[in-house]
Design a protein around this motif. Structure first.
Motif, short mmCIF file in Angstrom:
data_model
loop_
_atom_site.label_atom_id
_atom_site.label_comp_id
_atom_site.label_asym_id
_atom_site.label_seq_id
_atom_site.Cartn_x
_atom_site.Cartn_y
_atom_site.Cartn_z
N PHE A 124 0.57 -1.48 0.19
CA PHE A 124 0.03 -0.12 -0.46
C PHE A 124 0.98 1.16 0.31
N LEU A 125 2.07 1.20 0.76
CA LEU A 125 2.64 2.56 0.93
C LEU A 125 3.48 2.41 -0.21
N GLY A 126 3.83 1.35 -1.47
CA GLY A 126 4.70 1.71 -1.64
C GLY A 126 4.12 1.90 -3.30
N LEU A 127 2.68 1.92 -3.07
CA LEU A 127 2.17 1.95 -5.05
C LEU A 127 1.72 3.82 -4.66
N LEU A 128 1.32 3.45 -2.75
CA LEU A 128 0.73 5.08 -2.57
C LEU A 128 2.10 6.29 -2.75
N LEU A 129 2.99 6.22 -1.96
CA LEU A 129 4.98 6.62 -2.57
C LEU A 129 4.85 6.80 -4.64
N VAL A 181 -4.95 5.26 -6.17
CA VAL A 181 -6.01 4.71 -6.14
C VAL A 181 -6.16 2.75 -5.56
N SER A 182 -5.02 2.47 -6.49
CA SER A 182 -4.92 1.09 -6.27
C SER A 182 -4.37 0.79 -4.85
N GLY A 183 -3.11 2.19 -4.26
CA GLY A 183 -3.27 2.07 -2.55
C GLY A 183 -4.45 2.13 -2.69
N MET A 184 -5.11 2.84 -1.95
CA MET A 184 -6.25 3.24 -1.54
C MET A 184 -7.04 1.76 -1.39
#
Length: 210
Positions: A110-115, A163-166
Motif C-alpha cells: 500500500f505505502l509503495g503504491l502510494l509513494l 487509487v490501487s494503494g487506497m
C-alpha cells in the motif's frame, strides 16, 4: 524448564529481523518501479501524442487524450497546483517516516503504491512546465465511461497507483492488520497457549503436593 527458551520464541526473532529488512525494500521497490514507469510513459506521451486530441485505443472503452493538468488526480481542482505540491511533499515525508515501523507486506505494498504515485505526479509539478513548483501533471488515459462530476476521467499511471494503494488500504483497515506485521489473531493464540500452560503447570504442582 524455566531456563530453556521455547522454540517458537527462537523462530520469531529471525522472522522479525528478516521482515524488518525485506518489507521496506518491497515498499521502495514498488515505489521506484511505479515512478519509473510513470515518467517513461509521460515522456513518450509528450513526444508522441498531440495535445487535447482523442486517439482511439479500444474504441470508446479506452483512449489517449494528452492534457496538462494543474490540479489533482483525475484533473480535479485545477488551479491549486502549489497546494497539491505541498501536500505531496508532506505525504512523502510521512511515508518515509513510517518505514521504521513497517513489518507488514500488505502495508508495504500500500505505502509503495502510494509513494510511487505521489512521487510521479510530484515530479511533474517540480520539473515540467510552467515550472517549479507549479508544473502541470501529464494526464493521458481517457475512459469515457468513467465520469467524475461533469467530465470523463483523464488520468495517468501515477493516479492508478494511488487509487490501487487506497483500495489495499481499505482492505487492510477492514481486516485490522497492524503496520508492524503482528496479526491480532496470533497474539490471541499465544495468549491462550500461555494461559493453558500456566493452568497445566498449576495442576501439575497441585498433583505433586498431594
Amino acid at each position: 524448564m524455566n531456563g530453556i527458551p521455547e522454540a517458537g520464541a527462537a523462530e520469531v526473532a529471525p522472522a522479525s529481523s528478516s521482515r524488518r529488512r525485506l518489507v521496506p525494500l518491497l515498499l521502495l521497490g514498488v515505489a521506484a518501479a511505479l515512478l519509473a514507469a510513470d515518467q517513461l510513459v509521460k515522456n513518450w506521451v509528450i513526444s508522441t501524442l498531440p495535445e487535447e486530441r482523442v486517439v482511439p485505443v479500444l474504441g470508446d472503452f479506452l483512449q489517449w487524450y494528452f492534457v496538462r493538468n494543474p490540479g489533482a488526480a483525475f484533473s480535479i481542482a485545477s488551479g491549486s497546483t502549489w497546494i497539491f505540491t505541498t501536500l505531496a511533499v508532506i505525504v512523502v515525508v510521512v511515508i518515509l517516516w513510517q518505514i521504521r515501523r513497517l513489518r507488514s507486506i500488505p502495508w508495504g505494498l500500500f505505502l509503495g503504491l502510494l509513494l510511487g504515485g505521489v512521487l510521479g505526479n510530484l515530479t511533474d509539478r517540480l520539473t515540467r512546465e510552467p515550472g517549479f513548483p507549479v508544473g502541470h501533471v501529464i494526464d493521458y488515459i481517457l475512459t469515457p465511461w468513467m465520469w467524475l462530476g461533469f467530465d470523463p476521467a483523464i488520468y495517468n499511471i501515477a493516479d492508478i497507483g494511488i487509487v490501487s494503494g487506497m483500495v489495499i488500504f481499505v482492505v487492510i483497515s477492514l481486516l485490522g492488520l497492524p503496520i508492524d506485521g503482528s496479526p491480532r489473531a496470533r497474539h490471541r493464540d499465544h495468549g491462550r497457549r500461555g494461559a493453558a500452560r500456566a493452568e497445566n503447570t498449576g495442576e501439575d504442582r497441585g498433583d505433586g503436593a498431594s
